[in-house]
Motif scaffolding. Structure first.
Motif, PDB file in Angstrom:
ATOM      1  N   THR A  41       0.847  -1.193   0.000  1.00 24.12           N
ATOM      2  CA  THR A  41       0.000   0.000   0.000  1.00 24.12           C
ATOM      3  C   THR A  41       0.886   1.248   0.000  1.00 24.12           C
ATOM      4  N   ASP A  42       0.258   2.442   0.106  1.00 23.66           N
ATOM      5  CA  ASP A  42       1.080   3.658   0.129  1.00 23.66           C
ATOM      6  C   ASP A  42       0.912   4.387   1.461  1.00 23.66           C
ATOM      7  N   PRO A  43       1.881   5.268   1.796  1.00 28.93           N
ATOM      8  CA  PRO A  43       1.878   5.877   3.131  1.00 28.93           C
ATOM      9  C   PRO A  43       0.668   6.773   3.384  1.00 28.93           C
ATOM     10  N   SER A  98       5.165   4.772  -3.813  1.00 29.33           N
ATOM     11  CA  SER A  98       5.009   6.178  -4.187  1.00 29.33           C
ATOM     12  C   SER A  98       4.215   6.248  -5.492  1.00 29.33           C
ATOM     13  N   GLU A  99       3.690   7.434  -5.818  1.00 27.84           N
ATOM     14  CA  GLU A  99       2.940   7.583  -7.066  1.00 27.84           C
ATOM     15  C   GLU A  99       3.879   7.348  -8.244  1.00 27.84           C
ATOM     16  N   ASP A 100       3.370   6.786  -9.323  1.00 28.57           N
ATOM     17  CA  ASP A 100       4.211   6.426 -10.476  1.00 28.57           C
ATOM     18  C   ASP A 100       5.449   5.677  -9.992  1.00 28.57           C
ATOM     19  N   GLY A 144      -4.929  -0.269  -2.544  1.00 24.89           N
ATOM     20  CA  GLY A 144      -4.468   1.054  -2.966  1.00 24.89           C
ATOM     21  C   GLY A 144      -4.880   1.365  -4.383  1.00 24.89           C
ATOM     22  N   GLY A 145      -4.310   2.440  -4.910  1.00 23.24           N
ATOM     23  CA  GLY A 145      -4.590   2.819  -6.289  1.00 23.24           C
ATOM     24  C   GLY A 145      -3.748   2.010  -7.257  1.00 23.24           C
ATOM     25  N   GLY A 146      -3.706   2.481  -8.505  1.00 21.30           N
ATOM     26  CA  GLY A 146      -2.947   1.777  -9.537  1.00 21.30           C
ATOM     27  C   GLY A 146      -1.498   1.590  -9.138  1.00 21.30           C
ATOM     28  N   SER A 147      -0.929   2.572  -8.446  1.00 15.19           N
ATOM     29  CA  SER A 147       0.483   2.475  -8.081  1.00 15.19           C
ATOM     30  C   SER A 147       0.728   1.273  -7.169  1.00 15.19           C
ATOM     31  N   SER A 148      -0.086   1.130  -6.132  1.00 19.35           N
ATOM     32  CA  SER A 148       0.096  -0.002  -5.201  1.00 19.35           C
ATOM     33  C   SER A 148      -0.209  -1.334  -5.885  1.00 19.35           C
ATOM     34  N   MET A 149      -1.281  -1.353  -6.675  1.00 21.65           N
ATOM     35  CA  MET A 149      -1.651  -2.620  -7.327  1.00 21.65           C
ATOM     36  C   MET A 149      -0.567  -3.058  -8.309  1.00 21.65           C
ATOM     37  N   ASP A 150       0.021  -2.082  -9.031  1.00 20.64           N
ATOM     38  CA  ASP A 150       1.049  -2.447 -10.019  1.00 20.64           C
ATOM     39  C   ASP A 150       2.311  -2.967  -9.332  1.00 20.64           C
ATOM     40  N   VAL A 151       2.699  -2.347  -8.218  1.00 21.07           N
ATOM     41  CA  VAL A 151       3.861  -2.835  -7.467  1.00 21.07           C
ATOM     42  C   VAL A 151       3.583  -4.259  -6.975  1.00 21.07           C
ATOM     43  N   PRO A 174      -8.788  -2.196  -5.164  1.00 23.73           N
ATOM     44  CA  PRO A 174      -8.565  -0.796  -5.552  1.00 23.73           C
ATOM     45  C   PRO A 174      -9.175   0.191  -4.566  1.00 23.73           C
ATOM     46  N   THR A 175      -8.489   1.310  -4.360  1.00 23.58           N
ATOM     47  CA  THR A 175      -9.042   2.395  -3.534  1.00 23.58           C
ATOM     48  C   THR A 175      -9.286   3.654  -4.365  1.00 23.58           C
ATOM     49  N   THR A 176      -8.962   3.602  -5.660  1.00 25.84           N
ATOM     50  CA  THR A 176      -9.367   4.655  -6.592  1.00 25.84           C
ATOM     51  C   THR A 176     -10.266   3.999  -7.634  1.00 25.84           C
ATOM     52  N   ALA A 177     -11.170   4.787  -8.235  1.00 25.90           N
ATOM     53  CA  ALA A 177     -11.980   4.275  -9.345  1.00 25.90           C
ATOM     54  C   ALA A 177     -11.364   4.856 -10.600  1.00 25.90           C
ATOM     55  N   VAL A 180      -8.119  -5.614 -12.803  1.00 26.74           N
ATOM     56  CA  VAL A 180      -8.576  -6.581 -13.803  1.00 26.74           C
ATOM     57  C   VAL A 180      -7.766  -6.506 -15.098  1.00 26.74           C
ATOM     58  N   THR A 181      -6.602  -5.870 -15.052  1.00 23.68           N
ATOM     59  CA  THR A 181      -5.773  -5.817 -16.269  1.00 23.68           C
ATOM     60  C   THR A 181      -4.505  -6.652 -16.072  1.00 23.68           C
ATOM     61  N   PRO A 182      -3.926  -7.127 -17.190  1.00 24.36           N
ATOM     62  CA  PRO A 182      -2.694  -7.916 -17.096  1.00 24.36           C
ATOM     63  C   PRO A 182      -1.449  -7.036 -17.101  1.00 24.36           C
ATOM     64  N   VAL A 183      -1.645  -5.728 -16.831  1.00 23.25           N
ATOM     65  CA  VAL A 183      -0.572  -4.747 -17.019  1.00 23.25           C
ATOM     66  C   VAL A 183      -0.106  -4.192 -15.682  1.00 23.25           C
ATOM     67  N   ALA A 184       1.202  -3.926 -15.573  1.00 18.69           N
ATOM     68  CA  ALA A 184       1.747  -3.149 -14.454  1.00 18.69           C
ATOM     69  C   ALA A 184       2.698  -2.116 -15.043  1.00 18.69           C
ATOM     70  N   THR A 225      10.740   8.227 -18.142  1.00 19.65           N
ATOM     71  CA  THR A 225      10.142   7.103 -18.872  1.00 19.65           C
ATOM     72  C   THR A 225       9.450   6.097 -17.956  1.00 19.65           C
ATOM     73  N   LYS A 226       8.394   5.492 -18.502  1.00 17.52           N
ATOM     74  CA  LYS A 226       7.689   4.408 -17.828  1.00 17.52           C
ATOM     75  C   LYS A 226       7.708   3.205 -18.749  1.00 17.52           C
ATOM     76  N   ALA A 227       7.643   2.014 -18.176  1.00 20.82           N
ATOM     77  CA  ALA A 227       7.550   0.816 -19.008  1.00 20.82           C
ATOM     78  C   ALA A 227       6.471  -0.084 -18.436  1.00 20.82           C
ATOM     79  N   ASP A 263     -16.577   1.322   0.108  1.00 20.48           N
ATOM     80  CA  ASP A 263     -16.329   2.000   1.398  1.00 20.48           C
ATOM     81  C   ASP A 263     -14.927   2.604   1.423  1.00 20.48           C
ATOM     82  N   LEU A 264     -13.978   1.925   0.760  1.00 22.29           N
ATOM     83  CA  LEU A 264     -12.584   2.398   0.765  1.00 22.29           C
ATOM     84  C   LEU A 264     -12.424   3.702  -0.003  1.00 22.29           C
ATOM     85  N   THR A 265     -13.372   4.008  -0.887  1.00 25.05           N
ATOM     86  CA  THR A 265     -13.210   5.180  -1.759  1.00 25.05           C
ATOM     87  C   THR A 265     -13.994   6.396  -1.269  1.00 25.05           C
TER      88      THR A 265
HETATM   89  N1  LIG Z   1      -2.003  -1.455 -14.477  1.00 32.46           N
HETATM   90  C1  LIG Z   1      -2.765  -0.780 -15.296  1.00 32.46           C
HETATM   91  O1  LIG Z   1      -3.516  -1.362 -16.060  1.00 32.46           O
HETATM   92  C2  LIG Z   1      -2.711   0.712 -15.253  1.00 32.46           C
HETATM   93  C3  LIG Z   1      -3.575   1.467 -16.062  1.00 32.46           C
HETATM   94  C4  LIG Z   1      -3.496   2.854 -15.984  1.00 32.46           C
HETATM   95  C5  LIG Z   1      -2.587   3.450 -15.116  1.00 32.46           C
HETATM   96  N2  LIG Z   1      -1.741   2.706 -14.357  1.00 32.46           N
HETATM   97  C6  LIG Z   1      -0.772   3.284 -13.411  1.00 32.46           C
HETATM   98  O2  LIG Z   1      -1.420   3.463 -12.158  1.00 32.46           O
HETATM   99  C7  LIG Z   1      -0.829   4.576 -11.470  1.00 32.46           C
HETATM  100  C8  LIG Z   1      -1.893   5.583 -11.093  1.00 32.46           C
HETATM  101  O3  LIG Z   1      -2.792   4.991 -10.213  1.00 32.46           O
HETATM  102  P1  LIG Z   1      -3.989   5.824  -9.544  1.00 32.46           P
HETATM  103  O4  LIG Z   1      -4.449   6.840 -10.503  1.00 32.46           O
HETATM  104  O5  LIG Z   1      -4.967   4.843  -9.030  1.00 32.46           O
HETATM  105  O6  LIG Z   1      -3.298   6.616  -8.363  1.00 32.46           O
HETATM  106  P2  LIG Z   1      -2.200   6.241  -7.228  1.00 32.46           P
HETATM  107  O7  LIG Z   1      -2.272   4.826  -6.843  1.00 32.46           O
HETATM  108  O8  LIG Z   1      -0.881   6.747  -7.697  1.00 32.46           O
HETATM  109  O9  LIG Z   1      -2.726   7.126  -6.018  1.00 32.46           O
HETATM  110  C9  LIG Z   1      -2.809   8.540  -6.169  1.00 32.46           C
HETATM  111  C10 LIG Z   1      -2.966   9.191  -4.803  1.00 32.46           C
HETATM  112  O10 LIG Z   1      -4.281   8.935  -4.320  1.00 32.46           O
HETATM  113  C11 LIG Z   1      -4.222   8.554  -2.951  1.00 32.46           C
HETATM  114  N3  LIG Z   1      -5.361   7.682  -2.685  1.00 32.46           N
HETATM  115  C12 LIG Z   1      -5.639   6.520  -3.316  1.00 32.46           C
HETATM  116  N4  LIG Z   1      -6.797   6.006  -2.851  1.00 32.46           N
HETATM  117  C13 LIG Z   1      -7.235   6.844  -1.875  1.00 32.46           C
HETATM  118  C14 LIG Z   1      -8.390   6.846  -1.026  1.00 32.46           C
HETATM  119  N5  LIG Z   1      -9.321   5.904  -1.099  1.00 32.46           N
HETATM  120  N6  LIG Z   1      -8.510   7.861  -0.141  1.00 32.46           N
HETATM  121  C15 LIG Z   1      -7.594   8.864  -0.093  1.00 32.46           C
HETATM  122  N7  LIG Z   1      -6.497   8.920  -0.890  1.00 32.46           N
HETATM  123  C16 LIG Z   1      -6.321   7.921  -1.775  1.00 32.46           C
HETATM  124  C17 LIG Z   1      -2.887   7.851  -2.801  1.00 32.46           C
HETATM  125  O11 LIG Z   1      -2.434   7.881  -1.456  1.00 32.46           O
HETATM  126  C18 LIG Z   1      -2.006   8.675  -3.730  1.00 32.46           C
HETATM  127  O12 LIG Z   1      -1.462   9.778  -3.051  1.00 32.46           O
HETATM  128  C19 LIG Z   1       0.196   5.167 -12.435  1.00 32.46           C
HETATM  129  O13 LIG Z   1       1.480   4.661 -12.110  1.00 32.46           O
HETATM  130  C20 LIG Z   1      -0.266   4.651 -13.788  1.00 32.46           C
HETATM  131  O14 LIG Z   1       0.785   4.586 -14.735  1.00 32.46           O
HETATM  132  C21 LIG Z   1      -1.824   1.341 -14.401  1.00 32.46           C
END
Ligand SMILES: NC(=O)c1ccc[n+]([C@@H]2O[C@H](COP(=O)([O-])OP(=O)(O)OC[C@H]3O[C@@H](n4cnc5c(N)ncnc54)[C@H](O)[C@@H]3O)[C@@H](O)[C@H]2O)c1
Ligand SMILES: [Fe+2]
Length: 384
Positions: free
Chosen positions: A38-40, A69-71, A96-103, A137-140, A146-150, A158-160, A177-179
């Motif tokens: 997760t993230d801090p 961390s983000e990205d 967490g968001g995409g960042s945590s899930m991808d890690v 996920p905690t972001t929508a 549900v993707t095969p990508v990180a 650069t990102k890969a 509830d998390l969102t």
């Molecule tokens: N794997 C894929 O298919 C895919 C697709 C698109 C993007 N990405 C990647 O995902 C990353 C972006 O993910 P993201 O947009 O979900 O953001 P993120 O995970 O980077 O989070 C962004 C910020 O939102 C905060 N946050 C997240 N959920 C929260 C909540 N419920 N309450 C309060 N704060 C919350 C986090 O602490 C963070 O500071 C990028 O690295 C992007 O390249 C991946």
């Protein structure tokens, strides 16, 4: 009908409070000692402790890795793997968001194989398996659950991507509830990212198919009808649940019918200016759609009925143009910066951005209209 393939996650669970029942899923996967990624920020707002406590109370050992961390750069992935190895984990969970899930996705693979990360980038390059994996996920937004990508940040600008069916989790858990406390500006940016996934999947040139089309349409309806409420009145649980469902469906769509020029032109903005992924998309979205219009008129006209409603009228061209105007109005309603200059991009960078966008051929081949360097530069100029 053209033949097609469609892959998605094996098990999806959705409901209020589901994030507190992860121990049941650990048991079904034989996980007794989980790396919780997760993230801090999420730890600081108290979102993680109840999830961790519920796991521990049910007898699952937890090694918390709260340093995403983000990205996320590669160093974060390696730190997560080191933490998991030291604790001898037998499964990985991300909350967490995409960042945590991808890690978590990449860590689950690295914890199970000696293949170096540098050899995993690209499409289907993974040679090993992964540990059991649960994504919450905690972001929508990204639909990463549900993707095969990180996506990993590999250099200064650069990102890969690692794209492999191995990275689809065993279980994705949607718990709105998390969102509920997601700040409005992050709700807006991540929500537009999800809308872009639906729009680009629907117009994806090579792999779009009847299943991805249905998911993209359903996703766009949920997202367009709920994003204003989620942004302006975030405690509305129904709107949050609809956003989470919409983002997940958009993820299922673009996992099979990949995104195109909006994402290709957005990535350099993130790389050079550290503009968040969703905002980068939103900044170029209207002008990419105007550029695509001649090749996507019919599809945009169909999506206009979803975003604007049945009142949309006129010729196919007029209805398609209505969609683009509706998207511009939405970006304005969500108080997001609407131009590259407003987002802090300098005019002298536009050529470099266009050069970098042309490197994203993996994405550009999916765009309904071919994009040249001059086209990319023209889109950035029009978005300036
Ligand atoms: N794997 C894929 O298919 C895919 C697709 C698109 C993007 N990405 C990647 O995902 C990353 C972006 O993910 P993201 O947009 O979900 O953001 P993120 O995970 O980077 O989070 C962004 C910020 O939102 C905060 N946050 C997240 N959920 C929260 C909540 N419920 N309450 C309060 N704060 C919350 C986090 O602490 C963070 O500071 C990028 O690295 C992007 O390249 C991946
Ligand atoms: Fe995206």
């Amino acid at each position: 009908m053209q033949s097609f393939a469609f892959n998605t996650v094996a098990r999806l669970v959705s409901g209020s409070g589901e994030a507190l029942k992860l121990a049941e899923h650990c048991a079904s996967l034989g996980v007794q000692n989980a790396l919780l990624v997760t993230d801090p920020g999420l730890v600081a707002i108290g979102l993680i402790a109840p999830v961790q406590d519920a796991l521990c109370a049910a007898g699952v050992e937890v090694c918390l890795f709260p340093k995403v961390s983000e990205d996320p750069p590669e160093a974060v992935v390696f730190a997560a793997v080191d933490a998991g190895k030291a604790a001898g984990v037998d499964g990985v969970i991300a909350v967490g968001g995409g960042s945590s899930m991808d890690v978590a996705k990449v860590a689950a693979a690295l914890l199970c194989s000696d293949q170096p990360l540098s050899d995993m980038y690209g499409v289907e390059q993974l040679s090993g398996g992964r540990l059991p994996l649960i994504l919450v996920p905690t972001t929508a937004g990204t639909g990463s659950e549900v993707t095969p990508v990180a996506i990993v940040t590999t250099g200064e600008t650069t990102k890969a991507g690692v794209s492999s069916a191995v990275l689809l989790p065993d279980i994705a858990v949607l718990d709105a509830d998390l969102t509920l406390g997601l700040p409005s500006h992050i709700t807006a940016m991540t929500g537009v990212d999800a809308m872009v996934h639906a729009i680009e999947a629907y117009t994806s040139k090579i792999k779009k198919n009847p299943v991805s089309d249905n998911l993209a349409r359903s996703a766009l309806a949920l997202l367009a009808n709920n994003i204003r409420t989620a942004v302006h009145d975030g405690r509305q649980r129904d709107a949050r649940a609809a956003m989470l469902l919409g983002a997940m469906q958009a993820g299922q769509a673009f996992a099979n019918a990949p995104v195109g020029a909006v994402h290709a032109l957005a990535y350099p903005l993130g790389g050079h200016f550290h503009i968040p992924h969703g905002l980068s998309n939103s900044l170029v979205l209207p002008e990419v759609m105007r550029f695509n219009l001649p090749m996507a008129t019919g599809l945009y006209a169909e999506l206009a009925e979803i975003v604007v409603g049945s009142s949309v009228s006129g010729s196919e061209e007029a209805r398609a143009e209505t969609l683009i105007v509706a998207i511009e109005e939405l970006i304005d309603d969500l108080s997001m910066p609407a131009t590259l200059s407003a987002a802090g991009v300098g005019e002298e960078s536009l050529e470099t951005l266009a050069e970098d966008a042309m490197l994203q051929q993996r994405l550009l081949i999916n765009n309904p209209r071919e994009v040249s360097y001059d086209d990319a530069l023209g889109i950035y100029r029009a978005s300036f």
